[in-house]
Write a protein that holds these residues in place. Structure first.
Motif, mmCIF file in Angstrom:
data_model
loop_
_atom_site.group_PDB
_atom_site.id
_atom_site.type_symbol
_atom_site.label_atom_id
_atom_site.label_comp_id
_atom_site.label_asym_id
_atom_site.label_seq_id
_atom_site.Cartn_x
_atom_site.Cartn_y
_atom_site.Cartn_z
ATOM 1 N N LYS A 166 5.267 6.640 5.280
ATOM 2 C CA LYS A 166 4.330 5.559 5.573
ATOM 3 C C LYS A 166 4.184 5.358 7.080
ATOM 4 C CE LYS A 166 4.598 2.661 1.448
ATOM 5 N NZ LYS A 166 4.751 1.268 0.971
ATOM 6 N N VAL A 167 2.995 4.917 7.507
ATOM 7 C CA VAL A 167 2.727 4.678 8.922
ATOM 8 C C VAL A 167 1.908 3.399 9.057
ATOM 9 C CG1 VAL A 167 2.770 7.122 9.561
ATOM 10 C CG2 VAL A 167 0.610 6.064 8.828
ATOM 11 N N GLN A 168 1.876 2.879 10.288
ATOM 12 C CA GLN A 168 0.975 1.778 10.597
ATOM 13 C C GLN A 168 -0.385 2.366 10.964
ATOM 14 O OE1 GLN A 168 4.253 -0.167 13.241
ATOM 15 N NE2 GLN A 168 2.716 -1.766 12.937
ATOM 16 N N ILE A 169 -1.412 1.924 10.288
ATOM 17 C CA ILE A 169 -2.749 2.460 10.516
ATOM 18 C C ILE A 169 -3.515 1.673 11.569
ATOM 19 C CG2 ILE A 169 -3.711 1.122 8.618
ATOM 20 C CD1 ILE A 169 -4.817 4.638 9.829
ATOM 21 N N ASN A 170 -3.232 0.370 11.684
ATOM 22 C CA ASN A 170 -3.966 -0.457 12.641
ATOM 23 C C ASN A 170 -3.428 -0.240 14.055
ATOM 24 O OD1 ASN A 170 -5.698 -1.822 10.751
ATOM 25 N ND2 ASN A 170 -3.883 -2.947 10.050
ATOM 26 N N PRO A 171 -4.305 0.005 15.037
ATOM 27 C CA PRO A 171 -3.851 0.245 16.411
ATOM 28 C C PRO A 171 -3.325 -1.029 17.062
ATOM 29 C CG PRO A 171 -6.236 0.099 16.354
ATOM 30 C CD PRO A 171 -5.776 0.053 14.913
ATOM 31 N N GLY B 288 0.916 -5.737 14.508
ATOM 32 C CA GLY B 288 2.294 -5.503 14.925
ATOM 33 C C GLY B 288 3.307 -5.713 13.823
ATOM 34 N N LEU B 289 2.888 -6.332 12.704
ATOM 35 C CA LEU B 289 3.785 -6.582 11.579
ATOM 36 C C LEU B 289 3.453 -5.647 10.424
ATOM 37 C CD1 LEU B 289 3.800 -10.501 11.561
ATOM 38 C CD2 LEU B 289 5.290 -8.933 12.832
ATOM 39 N N VAL B 290 4.393 -5.499 9.509
ATOM 40 C CA VAL B 290 4.203 -4.649 8.332
ATOM 41 C C VAL B 290 4.593 -5.433 7.084
ATOM 42 C CG1 VAL B 290 4.595 -2.513 9.614
ATOM 43 C CG2 VAL B 290 6.529 -3.657 8.519
ATOM 44 N N PHE B 291 4.116 -4.961 5.940
ATOM 45 C CA PHE B 291 4.368 -5.672 4.690
ATOM 46 C C PHE B 291 5.841 -5.584 4.304
ATOM 47 C CE2 PHE B 291 4.396 -5.847 -0.022
ATOM 48 C CZ PHE B 291 3.931 -7.152 -0.152
ATOM 49 N N ALA B 292 6.427 -6.743 3.978
ATOM 50 C CA ALA B 292 7.841 -6.812 3.618
ATOM 51 C C ALA B 292 8.055 -7.275 2.188
ATOM 52 C CB ALA B 292 8.576 -7.756 4.573
ATOM 53 N N GLY B 293 7.024 -7.817 1.564
ATOM 54 C CA GLY B 293 7.171 -8.334 0.209
ATOM 55 C C GLY B 293 6.821 -9.804 0.157
ATOM 56 N N ASP C 154 0.855 -1.181 0.000
ATOM 57 C CA ASP C 154 0.000 0.000 0.000
ATOM 58 C C ASP C 154 0.894 1.235 0.000
ATOM 59 O OD1 ASP C 154 -3.032 0.842 0.596
ATOM 60 O OD2 ASP C 154 -1.708 2.187 1.696
ATOM 61 N N ASP C 155 0.447 2.309 -0.638
ATOM 62 C CA ASP C 155 1.308 3.479 -0.767
ATOM 63 C C ASP C 155 1.317 4.351 0.479
ATOM 64 O OD1 ASP C 155 -1.326 4.391 -1.136
ATOM 65 O OD2 ASP C 155 -0.602 6.164 -2.198
ATOM 66 N N LYS C 156 0.374 4.150 1.403
ATOM 67 C CA LYS C 156 0.302 4.991 2.601
ATOM 68 C C LYS C 156 0.571 4.231 3.896
ATOM 69 C CE LYS C 156 -2.954 8.504 0.931
ATOM 70 N NZ LYS C 156 -4.286 9.152 1.170
ATOM 71 N N TYR C 157 0.120 2.980 3.960
ATOM 72 C CA TYR C 157 0.133 2.257 5.227
ATOM 73 C C TYR C 157 1.051 1.045 5.157
ATOM 74 C CZ TYR C 157 -3.989 5.161 5.729
ATOM 75 O OH TYR C 157 -4.839 6.228 5.776
ATOM 76 N N CYS C 158 1.963 0.953 6.117
ATOM 77 C CA CYS C 158 2.946 -0.135 6.138
ATOM 78 C C CYS C 158 2.309 -1.497 6.392
ATOM 79 C CB CYS C 158 3.982 0.111 7.236
ATOM 80 S SG CYS C 158 4.762 1.721 7.217
#
Length: 247
Positions: free
Chosen positions: A88-93, A61-66, A38-42
């Protein structure tokens, strides 16, 4: 009739919003991997399914890595390899459980400098730093004590902050205190550690004969150094499934 036109207008508005949302990121159906960030959210990514772009959430707690990267389902810890860089930021609390700030992650211990928690789907497993190392909150791994702020000196070095200390019943390994912190050391070949003089000497001593060239299982375990990659522990819940959030 007016109600039908209003409903049709609302559907058109929602459809246009969906197109705009998808247009803000690369089309996964045109990508070779069929998956894009996603272009905005990790912590979100897009995957091509039946010719349509579908959005997914990484586990909490995790973010997209590919694709085929990370600890699970293409997602990884946000601090590893700078997967979540500004803007980019994490959107989910965060979803916290006992000892875990997020459902997935590595977190410092509440009362110990030599222990930490690995959290997998909200289940915390206590881990221990060995070889005189302490948990480094910034590096998310065990590290040399001088790199860790806020921890007390190690009790092994209370008598002499720069002396040597025997290691159990080992004949060729010992603790070397440096500024109050112990580091695991080995005597040179064919020498043994003397518990009276606290140095390496020619055998035999009261406790040791000629040393062997192989390490005991305990010594192999204690022969740990900073910089090694941490092994991901086994977890009772196994691998987590993807959390789907279709738009």
């Amino acid at each position: 009739m007016a109600v039908g036109r209003s409903w049709s207008y609302a559907v058109a508005i929602l459809a246009s919003l969906a197109v705009v949302s998808c247009a803000q990121t690369d089309d996964p159906c045109k990508a070779k991997s069929r998956v894009v960030a996603d272009d905005k959210y990790c912590d979100k990514y897009w995957e091509c399914e039946n010719g349509q772009a579908v959005q997914y959430d990484c586990p909490n707690g995790l973010v997209f890595a590919g694709k085929h990267r990370g600890v699970t389902e293409g997602c990884d810890y946000p601090w590893r390899s700078n997967y979540c860089e500004y803007p980019k930021v994490q959107i989910n609390p965060p979803i916290g459980t006992e000892h875990c700030d997020w459902l997935y992650g590595i977190f410092g211990h509440e009362t110990s400098c030599t222990r930490y928690w690995t959290c997998w789907n909200g289940t915390a497993t206590e881990q221990l730093c060995i070889g005189g190392l302490l948990y480094n909150e910034n590096a998310h791994s065990c590290d040399w004590p001088e790199n860790v702020d806020g921890c007390q000196k190690h009790p092994l070095c209370n008598e002499d902050p720069n002396g040597n200390v025997p290691l159990g019943k080992s004949c060729n390994r010992y603790w070397q205190c440096q500024g109050g912190y112990p580091r695991l050391q080995r005597c040179p070949a064919m020498l043994v550690f003397d518990r009276r003089s606290l140095r390496c000497v020619v055998p035999p001593t009261d406790e040791c004969e000629i040393p062997t060239t192989t390490l005991s299982p305990q010594e192999e375990e204690e022969n740990s150094r900073p910089g090694q990659q941490q092994k991901r522990p086994e977890y009772p819940d196994g691998q987590p499934g993807r959390q789907r959030a279709r738009n």
